[in-house]
Design a protein around this motif. Structure first.
Motif, PDB file in Angstrom:
ATOM      1  N   ASN A 256       0.825  -1.213   0.000  1.00 46.90           N
ATOM      2  CA  ASN A 256       0.000   0.000   0.000  1.00 46.90           C
ATOM      3  C   ASN A 256       0.858   1.262   0.000  1.00 46.90           C
ATOM      4  OD1 ASN A 256      -2.373  -1.489   0.009  1.00 46.90           O
ATOM      5  ND2 ASN A 256      -2.519  -1.521   2.243  1.00 46.90           N
ATOM      6  N   TYR A 257       1.930   1.223   0.781  1.00 44.89           N
ATOM      7  CA  TYR A 257       2.817   2.384   0.887  1.00 44.89           C
ATOM      8  C   TYR A 257       3.487   2.665  -0.456  1.00 44.89           C
ATOM      9  CZ  TYR A 257       6.344   5.509   2.997  1.00 44.89           C
ATOM     10  OH  TYR A 257       7.124   6.593   3.313  1.00 44.89           O
ATOM     11  N   LEU A 258       3.981   1.593  -1.108  1.00 41.03           N
ATOM     12  CA  LEU A 258       4.631   1.750  -2.407  1.00 41.03           C
ATOM     13  C   LEU A 258       3.644   2.278  -3.448  1.00 41.03           C
ATOM     14  CD1 LEU A 258       6.825  -1.498  -2.555  1.00 41.03           C
ATOM     15  CD2 LEU A 258       7.626   0.840  -2.213  1.00 41.03           C
ATOM     16  N   LYS A 259       2.396   1.800  -3.353  1.00 41.56           N
ATOM     17  CA  LYS A 259       1.360   2.269  -4.283  1.00 41.56           C
ATOM     18  C   LYS A 259       1.121   3.764  -4.105  1.00 41.56           C
ATOM     19  CE  LYS A 259      -3.239   0.992  -5.960  1.00 41.56           C
ATOM     20  NZ  LYS A 259      -4.417   0.121  -5.749  1.00 41.56           N
ATOM     21  N   GLU A 260       1.087   4.208  -2.846  1.00 46.79           N
ATOM     22  CA  GLU A 260       0.914   5.644  -2.557  1.00 46.79           C
ATOM     23  C   GLU A 260       2.068   6.461  -3.130  1.00 46.79           C
ATOM     24  OE1 GLU A 260       0.457   6.338   1.616  1.00 46.79           O
ATOM     25  OE2 GLU A 260      -1.183   4.898   1.810  1.00 46.79           O
ATOM     26  N   LEU A 261       3.259   5.869  -3.129  1.00 47.66           N
ATOM     27  CA  LEU A 261       4.443   6.571  -3.639  1.00 47.66           C
ATOM     28  C   LEU A 261       4.535   6.535  -5.161  1.00 47.66           C
ATOM     29  CD1 LEU A 261       7.038   5.219  -1.050  1.00 47.66           C
ATOM     30  CD2 LEU A 261       6.185   7.564  -1.175  1.00 47.66           C
ATOM     31  N   GLY A 262       3.678   5.717  -5.779  1.00 46.20           N
ATOM     32  CA  GLY A 262       3.662   5.644  -7.235  1.00 46.20           C
ATOM     33  C   GLY A 262       4.704   4.718  -7.834  1.00 46.20           C
ATOM     34  N   VAL A 263       5.157   3.728  -7.048  1.00 44.34           N
ATOM     35  CA  VAL A 263       6.133   2.760  -7.561  1.00 44.34           C
ATOM     36  C   VAL A 263       5.605   1.339  -7.356  1.00 44.34           C
ATOM     37  CG1 VAL A 263       8.149   4.224  -7.268  1.00 44.34           C
ATOM     38  CG2 VAL A 263       7.400   2.814  -5.362  1.00 44.34           C
TER      39      VAL A 263
END
Length: 365
Positions: A256-263
């Protein structure tokens, strides 16, 4: 086991990245040069979801991924080849690795000092490369002196070594990129293995950016990519601080965190994949009730040599290998079903092992 050395100038994020890589706090991280007094070594398992899908099918409790050893080497500075900073003891550690990961600072932060007082990633890269080249030149000149008598006597191997040394010295003194495959004969390449040169090792430039630039990159990253494209190197963009934060999160939180960062994936995963690509490495798998295990081989490895990675007796007594492609095995659900459906096949000594092959070796004691 694949061994990668992490190098870079002080305060570029090396030790922070190492902490994340090894899921530990073993490498000190501080806002001053040389906080890493001894090279830190950590073994990192290679992420491979295939192993856990196979675990469910073969009903085993044990999964053993393949692994990479990372060595965090203290920050190098201009003059390291002559003993400046912490000098040659760390250059020696770089000689022992299979590939070099050079962490390059690609972020602005007035609170984190830069050893040269200005952010310039290409200058940083060339400072490191110059020190490695100077150390290689010194090593080659010393080697040349040691074999001088054999050269004068016309001993074939010494003459061959000397030819390779002269070529290498010319390239290093010109600051040229050393393409071993292009510039040297097969015979010269064989003797060069003894030299343990740093400037012939494969390189990944790890562009360390701020959180805001992780998905888009920045001007510094573009400079590194342009440089790498002319030096047969790869570039991975990471944010070392984020990688360290991810260590504290669970699998779902990380996604989820990586998705929020766009990667799509962590920098560590990208780095490990890049190391495999750079070194032409593949993975084959053994899967049974005892364990599911991944094994690392070079691209183009034939079945007997792949068996030898498990045990030398397997290679010596190799008869044949039973092989199922990963997807075929998943669809079949077991060795028995794979055989019944005809997707399991017997391969001989000339079979070139493919990434993801599920293998069972038959050998004579």
């Amino acid at each position: 086991m694949l061994k990668c050395g992490i190098v870079g100038l002080p305060n570029v994020g090396k030790s922070t990245l190492f902490n994340a890589l090894t899921l530990s706090k073993n490498a000190q991280s501080a806002n001053y040069p040389f906080c890493t007094i001894e090279p830190n070594v950590g073994v990192v398992t290679v992420p491979d979801e295939r192993l856990y899908k196979l675990q469910d099918l073969v009903k085993t409790q044990t999964v053993i991924p393949t692994a990479i050893e990372f060595v965090d080497i203290a920050g190098l500075v201009k003059g390291a080849s002559k003993g400046e900073g912490l000098g040659n003891q760390f250059l020696h550690n770089i000689r022992e690795v299979d590939a070099i990961i050079q962490v390059v600072r690609c972020f602005d932060d007035p609170n984190t000092i830069h050893v040269n007082g200005v952010i310039n990633p290409i200058d940083d890269i060339e400072t490191i490369n110059t020190e490695l080249a100077l150390a290689d030149i010194s090593s080659l000149e010393n080697r040349q002196k040691r074999i001088l008598k054999q050269i004068k006597a016309g001993e074939k191997e010494a003459v061959l070594e000397n030819t390779a040394i002269e070529k290498l010295l010319k390239l290093l003194e010109e600051g040229a990129f050393i393409n071993v495959d292009k510039n040297f004969s097969d015979e010269e390449k064989k003797v060069m293995h003894h030299f343990h040169l740093m400037m012939t090792k494969p390189v990944i430039y790890c562009a360390n950016v701020s959180e805001n630039d992780l998905s888009t990159g920045n001007e510094y990253v573009e400079q590194v990519k342009k440089y790498a494209s002319t030096h047969n190197a790869l570039v991975v963009t990471i944010c070392a601080n984020i990688e360290e934060e991810l260590v504290e999160l669970g699998e779902e939180e990380t996604k989820n965190y990586l998705k929020e960062l766009g990667v799509e994936s962590s920098g560590i995963e990208k780095m490990i994949k890049s190391a495999y690509d750079l070194l032409d490495l593949k993975t084959y798998i053994t899967a049974g009730e005892k364990e599911v295990r991944a094994w690392t081989i070079k691209k183009g490895t034939k079945a007997p040599q792949a068996a030898g990675v498990i045990h030398t007796d397997f290679e010596k007594g190799f008869i044949r290998a039973e092989v199922v492609g990963y997807n075929d095995f998943i669809n079949a659900g077991s060795w028995a079903q794979a055989r019944e459906k005809g997707v399991a096949r017997l391969e001989g000594k000339d079979y070139i092992v493919q990434d993801g092959d599920i293998m069972l070796f038959r050998f004579a004691n």
